[in-house]
Motif scaffolding. Sequence first.
Motif, PDB file in Angstrom:
ATOM      1  N   SER A 194       0.812  -1.218   0.000  1.00 23.91           N
ATOM      2  CA  SER A 194       0.000   0.000   0.000  1.00 23.91           C
ATOM      3  C   SER A 194       0.842   1.264   0.000  1.00 23.91           C
ATOM      4  O   SER A 194       0.301   2.367  -0.123  1.00 23.91           O
ATOM      5  CB  SER A 194      -0.927   0.006   1.218  1.00 23.91           C
ATOM      6  OG  SER A 194      -0.180   0.052   2.430  1.00 23.91           O
ATOM      7  N   TYR A 195       2.155   1.126   0.125  1.00 25.65           N
ATOM      8  CA  TYR A 195       3.024   2.304   0.079  1.00 25.65           C
ATOM      9  C   TYR A 195       3.129   2.815  -1.355  1.00 25.65           C
ATOM     10  O   TYR A 195       2.743   2.148  -2.317  1.00 25.65           O
ATOM     11  CB  TYR A 195       4.403   1.967   0.625  1.00 25.65           C
ATOM     12  CG  TYR A 195       4.487   2.004   2.129  1.00 25.65           C
ATOM     13  CD1 TYR A 195       5.242   2.964   2.797  1.00 25.65           C
ATOM     14  CD2 TYR A 195       3.803   1.064   2.915  1.00 25.65           C
ATOM     15  CE1 TYR A 195       5.322   2.998   4.189  1.00 25.65           C
ATOM     16  CE2 TYR A 195       3.875   1.088   4.297  1.00 25.65           C
ATOM     17  CZ  TYR A 195       4.631   2.056   4.924  1.00 25.65           C
ATOM     18  OH  TYR A 195       4.699   2.082   6.294  1.00 25.65           O
ATOM     19  N   HIS A 196       3.677   4.003  -1.479  1.00 26.38           N
ATOM     20  CA  HIS A 196       3.822   4.644  -2.792  1.00 26.38           C
ATOM     21  C   HIS A 196       4.681   3.773  -3.710  1.00 26.38           C
ATOM     22  O   HIS A 196       5.632   3.132  -3.252  1.00 26.38           O
ATOM     23  CB  HIS A 196       4.475   6.020  -2.615  1.00 26.38           C
ATOM     24  CG  HIS A 196       4.369   6.896  -3.813  1.00 26.38           C
ATOM     25  ND1 HIS A 196       5.290   6.863  -4.834  1.00 26.38           N
ATOM     26  CD2 HIS A 196       3.442   7.828  -4.167  1.00 26.38           C
ATOM     27  CE1 HIS A 196       4.955   7.738  -5.758  1.00 26.38           C
ATOM     28  NE2 HIS A 196       3.834   8.337  -5.388  1.00 26.38           N
ATOM     29  N   PRO A 197       4.359   3.721  -5.012  1.00 29.32           N
ATOM     30  CA  PRO A 197       5.163   2.903  -5.941  1.00 29.32           C
ATOM     31  C   PRO A 197       6.644   3.232  -5.932  1.00 29.32           C
ATOM     32  O   PRO A 197       7.472   2.337  -6.142  1.00 29.32           O
ATOM     33  CB  PRO A 197       4.536   3.212  -7.307  1.00 29.32           C
ATOM     34  CG  PRO A 197       3.138   3.604  -6.996  1.00 29.32           C
ATOM     35  CD  PRO A 197       3.187   4.297  -5.682  1.00 29.32           C
ATOM     36  N   PHE A 217       9.440   0.380  -5.499  1.00 28.92           N
ATOM     37  CA  PHE A 217      10.461   0.169  -6.535  1.00 28.92           C
ATOM     38  C   PHE A 217      11.857   0.424  -5.996  1.00 28.92           C
ATOM     39  O   PHE A 217      12.798  -0.338  -6.283  1.00 28.92           O
ATOM     40  CB  PHE A 217      10.182   1.087  -7.721  1.00 28.92           C
ATOM     41  CG  PHE A 217      11.107   0.865  -8.883  1.00 28.92           C
ATOM     42  CD1 PHE A 217      10.906  -0.196  -9.753  1.00 28.92           C
ATOM     43  CD2 PHE A 217      12.178   1.705  -9.101  1.00 28.92           C
ATOM     44  CE1 PHE A 217      11.772  -0.412 -10.821  1.00 28.92           C
ATOM     45  CE2 PHE A 217      13.043   1.499 -10.165  1.00 28.92           C
ATOM     46  CZ  PHE A 217      12.839   0.438 -11.025  1.00 28.92           C
ATOM     47  N   LEU A 218      12.030   1.474  -5.215  1.00 32.54           N
ATOM     48  CA  LEU A 218      13.343   1.781  -4.652  1.00 32.54           C
ATOM     49  C   LEU A 218      13.805   0.684  -3.710  1.00 32.54           C
ATOM     50  O   LEU A 218      14.981   0.293  -3.718  1.00 32.54           O
ATOM     51  CB  LEU A 218      13.298   3.131  -3.913  1.00 32.54           C
ATOM     52  CG  LEU A 218      14.600   3.596  -3.257  1.00 32.54           C
ATOM     53  CD1 LEU A 218      15.695   3.780  -4.304  1.00 32.54           C
ATOM     54  CD2 LEU A 218      14.382   4.898  -2.481  1.00 32.54           C
ATOM     55  N   ASN A 259       7.237  -9.081  -8.144  1.00 33.81           N
ATOM     56  CA  ASN A 259       6.092  -9.316  -9.025  1.00 33.81           C
ATOM     57  C   ASN A 259       4.773  -9.255  -8.275  1.00 33.81           C
ATOM     58  O   ASN A 259       3.739  -8.881  -8.848  1.00 33.81           O
ATOM     59  CB  ASN A 259       6.229 -10.675  -9.719  1.00 33.81           C
ATOM     60  CG  ASN A 259       7.326 -10.700 -10.749  1.00 33.81           C
ATOM     61  OD1 ASN A 259       7.653  -9.675 -11.352  1.00 33.81           O
ATOM     62  ND2 ASN A 259       7.940 -11.856 -10.963  1.00 33.81           N
ATOM     63  N   ALA A 260       4.790  -9.625  -7.004  1.00 32.39           N
ATOM     64  CA  ALA A 260       3.570  -9.593  -6.205  1.00 32.39           C
ATOM     65  C   ALA A 260       3.224  -8.179  -5.746  1.00 32.39           C
ATOM     66  O   ALA A 260       2.045  -7.842  -5.597  1.00 32.39           O
ATOM     67  CB  ALA A 260       3.706 -10.514  -4.990  1.00 32.39           C
ATOM     68  N   VAL A 261       4.241  -7.348  -5.536  1.00 28.94           N
ATOM     69  CA  VAL A 261       4.026  -6.006  -4.989  1.00 28.94           C
ATOM     70  C   VAL A 261       3.921  -4.953  -6.091  1.00 28.94           C
ATOM     71  O   VAL A 261       3.014  -4.120  -6.100  1.00 28.94           O
ATOM     72  CB  VAL A 261       5.157  -5.636  -4.009  1.00 28.94           C
ATOM     73  CG1 VAL A 261       5.030  -4.177  -3.543  1.00 28.94           C
ATOM     74  CG2 VAL A 261       5.145  -6.575  -2.813  1.00 28.94           C
ATOM     75  N   MET A 262       4.857  -4.992  -7.046  1.00 26.65           N
ATOM     76  CA  MET A 262       4.911  -3.982  -8.104  1.00 26.65           C
ATOM     77  C   MET A 262       3.990  -4.392  -9.254  1.00 26.65           C
ATOM     78  O   MET A 262       4.392  -5.083 -10.182  1.00 26.65           O
ATOM     79  CB  MET A 262       6.346  -3.810  -8.599  1.00 26.65           C
ATOM     80  CG  MET A 262       7.219  -2.984  -7.694  1.00 26.65           C
ATOM     81  SD  MET A 262       6.681  -1.252  -7.543  1.00 26.65           S
ATOM     82  CE  MET A 262       6.880  -0.685  -9.220  1.00 26.65           C
ATOM     83  N   LYS A 306       7.038   9.394   2.966  1.00 27.42           N
ATOM     84  CA  LYS A 306       8.249  10.204   3.122  1.00 27.42           C
ATOM     85  C   LYS A 306       9.151   9.633   4.212  1.00 27.42           C
ATOM     86  O   LYS A 306      10.373   9.610   4.077  1.00 27.42           O
ATOM     87  CB  LYS A 306       7.877  11.651   3.439  1.00 27.42           C
ATOM     88  CG  LYS A 306       7.189  12.367   2.282  1.00 27.42           C
ATOM     89  CD  LYS A 306       6.782  13.781   2.665  1.00 27.42           C
ATOM     90  CE  LYS A 306       6.064  14.475   1.512  1.00 27.42           C
ATOM     91  NZ  LYS A 306       5.607  15.843   1.864  1.00 27.42           N
ATOM     92  N   THR A 307       8.531   9.163   5.292  1.00 26.69           N
ATOM     93  CA  THR A 307       9.314   8.535   6.359  1.00 26.69           C
ATOM     94  C   THR A 307      10.001   7.265   5.855  1.00 26.69           C
ATOM     95  O   THR A 307      11.179   7.017   6.141  1.00 26.69           O
ATOM     96  CB  THR A 307       8.402   8.183   7.551  1.00 26.69           C
ATOM     97  OG1 THR A 307       7.766   9.373   8.028  1.00 26.69           O
ATOM     98  CG2 THR A 307       9.207   7.556   8.675  1.00 26.69           C
ATOM     99  N   ALA A 308       9.277   6.465   5.086  1.00 31.32           N
ATOM    100  CA  ALA A 308       9.863   5.248   4.514  1.00 31.32           C
ATOM    101  C   ALA A 308      10.976   5.584   3.534  1.00 31.32           C
ATOM    102  O   ALA A 308      12.004   4.890   3.488  1.00 31.32           O
ATOM    103  CB  ALA A 308       8.775   4.431   3.827  1.00 31.32           C
ATOM    104  N   LEU A 309      10.786   6.650   2.746  1.00 34.10           N
ATOM    105  CA  LEU A 309      11.815   7.051   1.779  1.00 34.10           C
ATOM    106  C   LEU A 309      13.094   7.466   2.488  1.00 34.10           C
ATOM    107  O   LEU A 309      14.202   7.077   2.083  1.00 34.10           O
ATOM    108  CB  LEU A 309      11.279   8.199   0.914  1.00 34.10           C
ATOM    109  CG  LEU A 309      12.238   8.742  -0.151  1.00 34.10           C
ATOM    110  CD1 LEU A 309      12.620   7.656  -1.136  1.00 34.10           C
ATOM    111  CD2 LEU A 309      11.597   9.932  -0.861  1.00 34.10           C
ATOM    112  N   ILE A 310      12.956   8.252   3.549  1.00 32.44           N
ATOM    113  CA  ILE A 310      14.134   8.673   4.318  1.00 32.44           C
ATOM    114  C   ILE A 310      14.828   7.458   4.932  1.00 32.44           C
ATOM    115  O   ILE A 310      16.061   7.353   4.922  1.00 32.44           O
ATOM    116  CB  ILE A 310      13.718   9.681   5.414  1.00 32.44           C
ATOM    117  CG1 ILE A 310      13.216  10.971   4.770  1.00 32.44           C
ATOM    118  CG2 ILE A 310      14.888   9.976   6.343  1.00 32.44           C
ATOM    119  CD1 ILE A 310      12.636  11.963   5.767  1.00 32.44           C
ATOM    120  N   THR A 311      14.040   6.513   5.429  1.00 35.70           N
ATOM    121  CA  THR A 311      14.612   5.301   6.022  1.00 35.70           C
ATOM    122  C   THR A 311      15.393   4.496   4.995  1.00 35.70           C
ATOM    123  O   THR A 311      16.507   4.023   5.267  1.00 35.70           O
ATOM    124  CB  THR A 311      13.495   4.432   6.620  1.00 35.70           C
ATOM    125  OG1 THR A 311      12.763   5.192   7.583  1.00 35.70           O
ATOM    126  CG2 THR A 311      14.081   3.194   7.289  1.00 35.70           C
TER     127      THR A 311
END
Length: 296
Positions: free
Chosen positions: A7-10, A14-15, A117-120, A225-230
Amino acid sequence: MRDSFSSYHPLINFLYFTCVILFSMIFMHPVSLVISLSFSFAYSIYLNGKKAIKFNFLYMLPFLVITALINPAFNHEGVTILTYLHNGNPLTLESITYGLAAATMFISVICWFSCYNAVMTSDKFIYLFGKLIPALSLIFSMVLRFVPRFKAQFIIVSNAQKCIGRDISTGSLIHRIKHGIRILSIMVTWMLENAIETADSMKSRGYGLKGRTAFSIFTLDSRDKTALITLVVSGGYILIGAVAKAMYFRYFPSMRSAGLSAYSISVFLTYAFLCAIPLIINISEDNKWKSLQSDK
């Protein structure tokens, strides 16, 4: 089972998979390989359940053992000679260890790709790359969508042909070949018709026209944003540790690694944390859900 990480941002999804897949291929230290294999196994089982358990233990683990046994038959490098083969070539500890490490790396990457494949999903991929590489992203998403559809349609056609006595699993070889060719002809016709319908549908929706906009349900919120920083901080710390050779390991001509230190241990712990991020998120969300249910 519901995957909260999906459910997080694509961009986050992907990152994350880009990092873990690249790190799994680059870092050949036994500790990093075990970390990657363990968490990729665990996450694939969380996503796919019994199907992943069957695939991992019936196919991946035997492949690991077979590769570890086959590699010394072709690779004779190393200074630690255990014995000699019947053809006179040495059997070395380094070649066995490297074969085991290479197989572990390969299996880890396969497991991570199964999770990818399951997530993206295709809509996430088009959202990320639709503007940068529209034609390629469209083709890639259509291919990913076509494979499961082709498999499902093949089963339907095969069952329909079986009902009228054209079973490809029974009868003489010639009859099975004829029935298989007939099913193949039906599938080719279905593919061509499906391609025409898809092209007409895309044309009617204005694909390729200038100024055409695209609808998207994805927004980068505070959680993302928190996940991206992590991801950036943990991935950067691991890369710095790799440059500093905290995860260095050599297989040939003799096995040698950087000595364990507080810094190298911190790098391995960070790598384990990075690989465990989806499981941590899912376990946390599951506990929240159970807590809410118990309060009722």
